[in-house]
Motif scaffolding. Structure first.
Motif, PDB file in Angstrom:
ATOM      1  N   GLY A 109      68.701  -2.823 -17.739  1.00  0.00           N
ATOM      2  CA  GLY A 109      69.980  -3.286 -18.259  1.00  0.00           C
ATOM      3  C   GLY A 109      69.871  -3.892 -19.638  1.00  0.00           C
ATOM      4  N   PRO A 110      70.935  -4.557 -20.076  1.00  0.00           N
ATOM      5  CA  PRO A 110      71.029  -5.006 -21.468  1.00  0.00           C
ATOM      6  C   PRO A 110      70.010  -6.077 -21.869  1.00  0.00           C
ATOM      7  CG  PRO A 110      72.861  -5.864 -20.182  1.00  0.00           C
ATOM      8  CD  PRO A 110      72.137  -4.883 -19.310  1.00  0.00           C
ATOM      9  N   PHE A 111      69.405  -6.770 -20.907  1.00  0.00           N
ATOM     10  CA  PHE A 111      68.422  -7.804 -21.240  1.00  0.00           C
ATOM     11  C   PHE A 111      66.983  -7.292 -21.208  1.00  0.00           C
ATOM     12  CE2 PHE A 111      72.120 -10.209 -19.717  1.00  0.00           C
ATOM     13  CZ  PHE A 111      72.392 -10.910 -20.880  1.00  0.00           C
ATOM     14  N   ALA A 112      66.811  -6.008 -20.979  1.00  0.00           N
ATOM     15  CA  ALA A 112      65.477  -5.403 -21.027  1.00  0.00           C
ATOM     16  C   ALA A 112      64.982  -5.462 -22.462  1.00  0.00           C
ATOM     17  CB  ALA A 112      65.534  -3.963 -20.544  1.00  0.00           C
ATOM     18  N   LYS A 113      63.709  -5.789 -22.621  1.00  0.00           N
ATOM     19  CA  LYS A 113      63.193  -5.949 -23.981  1.00  0.00           C
ATOM     20  C   LYS A 113      63.262  -4.668 -24.802  1.00  0.00           C
ATOM     21  CE  LYS A 113      58.259  -5.893 -22.759  1.00  0.00           C
ATOM     22  NZ  LYS A 113      57.033  -6.695 -22.810  1.00  0.00           N
ATOM     23  N   GLU A 114      63.348  -3.524 -24.151  1.00  0.00           N
ATOM     24  CA  GLU A 114      63.464  -2.261 -24.886  1.00  0.00           C
ATOM     25  C   GLU A 114      64.786  -2.160 -25.658  1.00  0.00           C
ATOM     26  OE1 GLU A 114      64.950   1.060 -21.804  1.00  0.00           O
ATOM     27  OE2 GLU A 114      63.237  -0.123 -21.095  1.00  0.00           O
ATOM     28  N   PHE A 115      65.774  -2.971 -25.259  1.00  0.00           N
ATOM     29  CA  PHE A 115      67.073  -2.960 -25.936  1.00  0.00           C
ATOM     30  C   PHE A 115      67.224  -4.100 -26.941  1.00  0.00           C
ATOM     31  CE2 PHE A 115      68.140  -0.939 -21.771  1.00  0.00           C
ATOM     32  CZ  PHE A 115      68.310   0.343 -22.270  1.00  0.00           C
ATOM     33  N   LEU A 116      66.209  -4.933 -27.063  1.00  0.00           N
ATOM     34  CA  LEU A 116      66.266  -6.081 -27.965  1.00  0.00           C
ATOM     35  C   LEU A 116      65.597  -5.754 -29.293  1.00  0.00           C
ATOM     36  CD1 LEU A 116      65.322  -8.827 -25.347  1.00  0.00           C
ATOM     37  CD2 LEU A 116      67.613  -8.073 -26.024  1.00  0.00           C
ATOM     38  N   ASP A 117      65.854  -6.558 -30.289  1.00  0.00           N
ATOM     39  CA  ASP A 117      65.253  -6.391 -31.602  1.00  0.00           C
ATOM     40  C   ASP A 117      63.737  -6.446 -31.479  1.00  0.00           C
ATOM     41  OD1 ASP A 117      65.568  -6.570 -34.698  1.00  0.00           O
ATOM     42  OD2 ASP A 117      64.191  -8.204 -34.157  1.00  0.00           O
ATOM     43  N   SER A 118      63.045  -5.462 -32.029  1.00  0.00           N
ATOM     44  CA  SER A 118      61.593  -5.357 -31.844  1.00  0.00           C
ATOM     45  C   SER A 118      60.837  -6.546 -32.435  1.00  0.00           C
ATOM     46  CB  SER A 118      61.058  -4.041 -32.407  1.00  0.00           C
ATOM     47  OG  SER A 118      61.314  -3.958 -33.787  1.00  0.00           O
ATOM     48  N   GLU A 119      61.289  -7.091 -33.564  1.00  0.00           N
ATOM     49  CA  GLU A 119      60.622  -8.268 -34.128  1.00  0.00           C
ATOM     50  C   GLU A 119      60.784  -9.483 -33.228  1.00  0.00           C
ATOM     51  OE1 GLU A 119      61.492  -9.091 -38.224  1.00  0.00           O
ATOM     52  OE2 GLU A 119      61.277  -6.983 -38.784  1.00  0.00           O
ATOM     53  N   ASP A 120      61.986  -9.644 -32.677  1.00  0.00           N
ATOM     54  CA  ASP A 120      62.214 -10.755 -31.741  1.00  0.00           C
ATOM     55  C   ASP A 120      61.365 -10.595 -30.485  1.00  0.00           C
ATOM     56  OD1 ASP A 120      64.012 -12.053 -33.407  1.00  0.00           O
ATOM     57  OD2 ASP A 120      65.773 -11.129 -32.471  1.00  0.00           O
ATOM     58  N   VAL A 121      61.248  -9.368 -30.002  1.00  0.00           N
ATOM     59  CA  VAL A 121      60.424  -9.097 -28.819  1.00  0.00           C
ATOM     60  C   VAL A 121      58.973  -9.476 -29.101  1.00  0.00           C
ATOM     61  CG1 VAL A 121      59.477  -7.272 -27.341  1.00  0.00           C
ATOM     62  CG2 VAL A 121      61.938  -7.363 -27.806  1.00  0.00           C
ATOM     63  N   CYS A 122      58.449  -9.092 -30.244  1.00  0.00           N
ATOM     64  CA  CYS A 122      57.055  -9.429 -30.593  1.00  0.00           C
ATOM     65  C   CYS A 122      56.853 -10.941 -30.644  1.00  0.00           C
ATOM     66  CB  CYS A 122      56.662  -8.799 -31.927  1.00  0.00           C
ATOM     67  SG  CYS A 122      56.407  -7.024 -31.831  1.00  0.00           S
ATOM     68  N   ARG A 123      57.778 -11.651 -31.283  1.00  0.00           N
ATOM     69  CA  ARG A 123      57.674 -13.119 -31.352  1.00  0.00           C
ATOM     70  C   ARG A 123      57.749 -13.735 -29.957  1.00  0.00           C
ATOM     71  NH1 ARG A 123      60.588 -12.483 -36.223  1.00  0.00           N
ATOM     72  NH2 ARG A 123      62.575 -12.594 -35.146  1.00  0.00           N
ATOM     73  N   ARG A 124      58.674 -13.235 -29.160  1.00  0.00           N
ATOM     74  CA  ARG A 124      58.860 -13.779 -27.807  1.00  0.00           C
ATOM     75  C   ARG A 124      57.621 -13.490 -26.948  1.00  0.00           C
ATOM     76  NH1 ARG A 124      61.471 -17.597 -25.169  1.00  0.00           N
ATOM     77  NH2 ARG A 124      62.503 -16.939 -23.292  1.00  0.00           N
TER      78      ARG A 124
END
Length: 122
Positions: A69-84
């Motif tokens: 769904g929409p909170f899957a990291k594949e749908f999030l900004d890649s830079e934010d995912v890396c930081r997170r």
């Protein structure tokens, strides 16, 4: 066993969270999402019972968690995912260490999330 001798119960599955290494609550404390006062009032969950957070743990000894769904990291900004991923994974590793460290609770958070305590030297 007395209540004080048991872990807290997970608000999602209802089972005991037996120790800090499996605690969503303490991971959020370690990575600065909640402060020490909230440890007594915030709900507890197993890491796996909060997949939107645990999907960011990237470690050999942690079985990956997938979110749909929409909170899957594949749908999030890649830079934010890396930081997170970097912060949450370091927080998870810190949880693993805390079980053997004998330090006060205010030192549990990662260094960048430790808050100054009144009366303590800087």
């Amino acid at each position: 066993m007395a209540r004080c001798d048991q872990g807290y119960l997970c608000e999602v599955c209802g089972r005991e969270v037996p120790n800090i290494t499996q605690s969503d609550l303490y991971l959020r404390f370690v990575i600065g999402e909640i402060d020490g006062r909230q440890l007594l009032a915030a709900p507890e969950r197993h890491l796996r019972c909060n997949p939107t957070l645990s999907q960011f743990i990237v470690a050999d000894k942690f079985e990956p968690v997938t979110v749909e769904g929409p909170f899957a990291k594949e749908f999030l900004d890649s830079e934010d995912v890396c930081r997170r991923e970097e912060v949450v994974t370091r927080g998870w590793r810190r949880l693993q260490e805390l079980q053997t460290l004998r330090i006060p609770i205010h030192q549990y958070p990662l260094p960048e999330f430790q808050r100054e305590r009144p009366g303590e030297p800087k």
